[in-house]
Scaffold this motif. Structure first.
Motif, PDB file in Angstrom:
ATOM      1  N   ILE A 199       0.722  -1.484  -0.048  1.00 46.79           N
ATOM      2  CA  ILE A 199       0.434   0.288  -0.183  1.00 46.79           C
ATOM      3  C   ILE A 199       0.594   1.048  -0.157  1.00 46.79           C
ATOM      4  CG2 ILE A 199      -1.898   1.206   1.050  1.00 46.79           C
ATOM      5  CD1 ILE A 199      -2.958  -1.347   2.201  1.00 46.79           C
ATOM      6  N   LYS A 200       2.207   1.225   0.932  1.00 49.05           N
ATOM      7  CA  LYS A 200       2.681   2.720   0.599  1.00 49.05           C
ATOM      8  C   LYS A 200       3.584   2.607  -0.242  1.00 49.05           C
ATOM      9  CE  LYS A 200       4.184   2.549   5.621  1.00 49.05           C
ATOM     10  NZ  LYS A 200       5.363   2.223   6.766  1.00 49.05           N
ATOM     11  N   GLU A 201       4.141   1.485  -0.820  1.00 52.80           N
ATOM     12  CA  GLU A 201       4.371   1.869  -2.117  1.00 52.80           C
ATOM     13  C   GLU A 201       3.241   2.411  -2.752  1.00 52.80           C
ATOM     14  OE1 GLU A 201       6.128  -1.847  -3.784  1.00 52.80           O
ATOM     15  OE2 GLU A 201       7.626  -1.963  -2.345  1.00 52.80           O
ATOM     16  N   LEU A 202       2.187   2.379  -3.423  1.00 57.85           N
ATOM     17  CA  LEU A 202       1.077   1.956  -4.517  1.00 57.85           C
ATOM     18  C   LEU A 202       1.311   3.583  -4.165  1.00 57.85           C
ATOM     19  CD1 LEU A 202      -1.347  -0.609  -4.458  1.00 57.85           C
ATOM     20  CD2 LEU A 202      -0.509   0.287  -6.575  1.00 57.85           C
ATOM     21  N   ILE A 203       0.924   3.893  -3.047  1.00 53.38           N
ATOM     22  CA  ILE A 203       0.653   5.821  -2.882  1.00 53.38           C
ATOM     23  C   ILE A 203       1.652   6.525  -3.177  1.00 53.38           C
ATOM     24  CG2 ILE A 203       0.720   7.113  -0.909  1.00 53.38           C
ATOM     25  CD1 ILE A 203      -0.515   5.217   1.137  1.00 53.38           C
ATOM     26  N   GLU A 204       3.473   5.866  -2.706  1.00 61.89           N
ATOM     27  CA  GLU A 204       4.497   6.763  -3.431  1.00 61.89           C
ATOM     28  C   GLU A 204       3.876   6.884  -5.008  1.00 61.89           C
ATOM     29  OE1 GLU A 204       7.773   4.940  -1.815  1.00 61.89           O
ATOM     30  OE2 GLU A 204       7.438   4.920  -0.079  1.00 61.89           O
ATOM     31  N   ASP A 205       3.598   5.352  -5.784  1.00 60.78           N
ATOM     32  CA  ASP A 205       3.602   5.230  -7.471  1.00 60.78           C
ATOM     33  C   ASP A 205       1.955   6.290  -7.883  1.00 60.78           C
ATOM     34  OD1 ASP A 205       6.061   4.220  -7.113  1.00 60.78           O
ATOM     35  OD2 ASP A 205       4.900   2.645  -8.012  1.00 60.78           O
ATOM     36  N   LEU A 206       1.223   6.366  -6.961  1.00 60.08           N
ATOM     37  CA  LEU A 206       0.434   6.922  -7.921  1.00 60.08           C
ATOM     38  C   LEU A 206       0.004   8.359  -7.439  1.00 60.08           C
ATOM     39  CD1 LEU A 206      -2.558   5.057  -5.879  1.00 60.08           C
ATOM     40  CD2 LEU A 206      -2.015   4.924  -8.395  1.00 60.08           C
ATOM     41  N   ASP A 207      -0.492   9.374  -8.178  1.00 66.11           N
ATOM     42  CA  ASP A 207      -0.394  10.947  -9.010  1.00 66.11           C
ATOM     43  C   ASP A 207      -0.992  11.950  -7.521  1.00 66.11           C
ATOM     44  OD1 ASP A 207      -1.260  13.398  -9.944  1.00 66.11           O
ATOM     45  OD2 ASP A 207      -2.170  12.986 -11.793  1.00 66.11           O
ATOM     46  N   ASP A 208      -0.258  12.384  -7.127  1.00 66.11           N
ATOM     47  CA  ASP A 208      -0.110  12.960  -5.680  1.00 66.11           C
ATOM     48  C   ASP A 208      -1.760  14.110  -6.129  1.00 66.11           C
ATOM     49  OD1 ASP A 208       2.500  12.371  -4.928  1.00 66.11           O
ATOM     50  OD2 ASP A 208       3.623  14.069  -5.861  1.00 66.11           O
ATOM     51  N   SER A 209      -2.123  14.132  -7.088  1.00 63.43           N
ATOM     52  CA  SER A 209      -3.703  15.001  -7.142  1.00 63.43           C
ATOM     53  C   SER A 209      -4.262  14.060  -6.521  1.00 63.43           C
ATOM     54  CB  SER A 209      -3.647  15.868  -8.571  1.00 63.43           C
ATOM     55  OG  SER A 209      -3.595  14.511  -9.271  1.00 63.43           O
ATOM     56  N   LEU A 210      -4.593  12.660  -6.004  1.00 64.08           N
ATOM     57  CA  LEU A 210      -5.788  12.412  -6.226  1.00 64.08           C
ATOM     58  C   LEU A 210      -6.023  12.633  -4.781  1.00 64.08           C
ATOM     59  CD1 LEU A 210      -4.747   8.923  -7.339  1.00 64.08           C
ATOM     60  CD2 LEU A 210      -6.206  10.013  -8.273  1.00 64.08           C
ATOM     61  N   ASN A 211      -7.401  12.908  -4.468  1.00 66.21           N
ATOM     62  CA  ASN A 211      -8.494  12.640  -2.923  1.00 66.21           C
ATOM     63  C   ASN A 211      -7.675  11.896  -2.640  1.00 66.21           C
ATOM     64  OD1 ASN A 211     -10.590  11.684  -3.686  1.00 66.21           O
ATOM     65  ND2 ASN A 211     -11.325  13.630  -4.766  1.00 66.21           N
ATOM     66  N   ASN A 212      -8.511  11.498  -0.893  1.00 67.55           N
ATOM     67  CA  ASN A 212      -8.408  10.592  -0.722  1.00 67.55           C
ATOM     68  C   ASN A 212      -9.714   9.285  -0.824  1.00 67.55           C
ATOM     69  OD1 ASN A 212      -6.867  11.627   1.113  1.00 67.55           O
ATOM     70  ND2 ASN A 212      -8.074  12.281   3.252  1.00 67.55           N
ATOM     71  N   GLN A 213     -10.879   9.795  -1.655  1.00 67.20           N
ATOM     72  CA  GLN A 213     -11.612   8.619  -2.090  1.00 67.20           C
ATOM     73  C   GLN A 213     -11.050   8.058  -3.608  1.00 67.20           C
ATOM     74  OE1 GLN A 213     -15.445   9.951  -2.862  1.00 67.20           O
ATOM     75  NE2 GLN A 213     -16.556   8.641  -3.299  1.00 67.20           N
ATOM     76  N   GLU A 214     -10.889   8.895  -4.600  1.00 64.29           N
ATOM     77  CA  GLU A 214      -9.801   8.483  -5.450  1.00 64.29           C
ATOM     78  C   GLU A 214      -8.592   7.834  -5.134  1.00 64.29           C
ATOM     79  OE1 GLU A 214     -10.075  11.694  -8.422  1.00 64.29           O
ATOM     80  OE2 GLU A 214      -9.263  12.106  -7.037  1.00 64.29           O
ATOM     81  N   LEU A 215      -7.441   7.726  -4.186  1.00 62.92           N
ATOM     82  CA  LEU A 215      -6.572   7.287  -3.810  1.00 62.92           C
ATOM     83  C   LEU A 215      -7.186   5.836  -3.296  1.00 62.92           C
ATOM     84  CD1 LEU A 215      -3.921   6.733  -3.479  1.00 62.92           C
ATOM     85  CD2 LEU A 215      -4.077   8.485  -0.688  1.00 62.92           C
ATOM     86  N   VAL A 216      -8.108   5.873  -2.224  1.00 58.17           N
ATOM     87  CA  VAL A 216      -8.855   4.589  -1.747  1.00 58.17           C
ATOM     88  C   VAL A 216      -9.030   3.991  -3.228  1.00 58.17           C
ATOM     89  CG1 VAL A 216     -10.638   3.320  -0.847  1.00 58.17           C
ATOM     90  CG2 VAL A 216      -9.236   5.732   0.699  1.00 58.17           C
ATOM     91  N   PHE A 217      -9.819   4.003  -3.650  1.00 55.53           N
ATOM     92  CA  PHE A 217     -10.649   3.322  -5.008  1.00 55.53           C
ATOM     93  C   PHE A 217      -9.008   2.628  -5.585  1.00 55.53           C
ATOM     94  CE2 PHE A 217     -11.384   2.910  -9.418  1.00 55.53           C
ATOM     95  CZ  PHE A 217     -12.389   2.577  -9.096  1.00 55.53           C
ATOM     96  N   LYS A 218      -8.562   3.277  -5.653  1.00 57.96           N
ATOM     97  CA  LYS A 218      -7.428   3.253  -6.878  1.00 57.96           C
ATOM     98  C   LYS A 218      -6.278   1.937  -6.074  1.00 57.96           C
ATOM     99  CE  LYS A 218      -7.024   6.156 -10.255  1.00 57.96           C
ATOM    100  NZ  LYS A 218      -6.766   5.473 -11.712  1.00 57.96           N
ATOM    101  N   ILE A 219      -6.054   1.968  -4.749  1.00 56.77           N
ATOM    102  CA  ILE A 219      -6.175   0.980  -3.968  1.00 56.77           C
ATOM    103  C   ILE A 219      -6.704  -0.590  -4.362  1.00 56.77           C
ATOM    104  CG2 ILE A 219      -5.306   0.247  -1.932  1.00 56.77           C
ATOM    105  CD1 ILE A 219      -4.127   3.192  -1.036  1.00 56.77           C
ATOM    106  N   ILE A 220      -8.126  -0.077  -3.769  1.00 56.14           N
ATOM    107  CA  ILE A 220      -8.781  -1.670  -3.921  1.00 56.14           C
ATOM    108  C   ILE A 220      -9.253  -2.141  -5.377  1.00 56.14           C
ATOM    109  CG2 ILE A 220     -11.437  -1.915  -3.578  1.00 56.14           C
ATOM    110  CD1 ILE A 220     -11.744   0.389  -1.313  1.00 56.14           C
ATOM    111  N   GLN A 221      -8.725  -1.458  -6.438  1.00 59.11           N
ATOM    112  CA  GLN A 221      -8.561  -1.874  -7.571  1.00 59.11           C
ATOM    113  C   GLN A 221      -7.402  -2.392  -7.791  1.00 59.11           C
ATOM    114  OE1 GLN A 221     -11.573  -1.777  -9.841  1.00 59.11           O
ATOM    115  NE2 GLN A 221     -11.939  -1.673  -8.191  1.00 59.11           N
ATOM    116  N   TYR A 222      -6.257  -1.858  -7.391  1.00 55.62           N
ATOM    117  CA  TYR A 222      -5.192  -2.648  -7.111  1.00 55.62           C
ATOM    118  C   TYR A 222      -5.077  -4.205  -6.574  1.00 55.62           C
ATOM    119  CZ  TYR A 222      -0.608  -4.399  -6.342  1.00 55.62           C
ATOM    120  OH  TYR A 222       0.999  -5.433  -6.824  1.00 55.62           O
TER     121      TYR A 222
END
Length: 62
Positions: free
Chosen positions: A34-57
């Motif tokens: 999860i930490k690696e995903l957060i580092e690799d994802l776009d910084d402009s994502l809000n919390n909801q978008e970030l959680v969605f991306k992690i769930i999709q992964y």
């Protein structure tokens, strides 16, 4: 899994499911992934978008 799902983090535990106070928690992802995903994802994502991306992964790639 969703943005309001409850989660717990376990350390050094290889169980795929844990029961705490009559609630069953099942494996999602390792914290380091999860930490690696957060580092690799776009910084402009809000919390909801970030959680969605992690769930999709977790659903599609883990």
């Amino acid at each position: 899994w969703g943005i309001v799902s409850k989660a717990i983090a376990l350390s050094n535990d290889e169980k795929m499911e844990v029961i705490i106070k009559d609630k069953c928690y099942s494996y999602f992802l390792e914290v380091f992934i999860i930490k690696e995903l957060i580092e690799d994802l776009d910084d402009s994502l809000n919390n909801q978008e970030l959680v969605f991306k992690i769930i999709q992964y977790a659903i599609n790639d883990a």
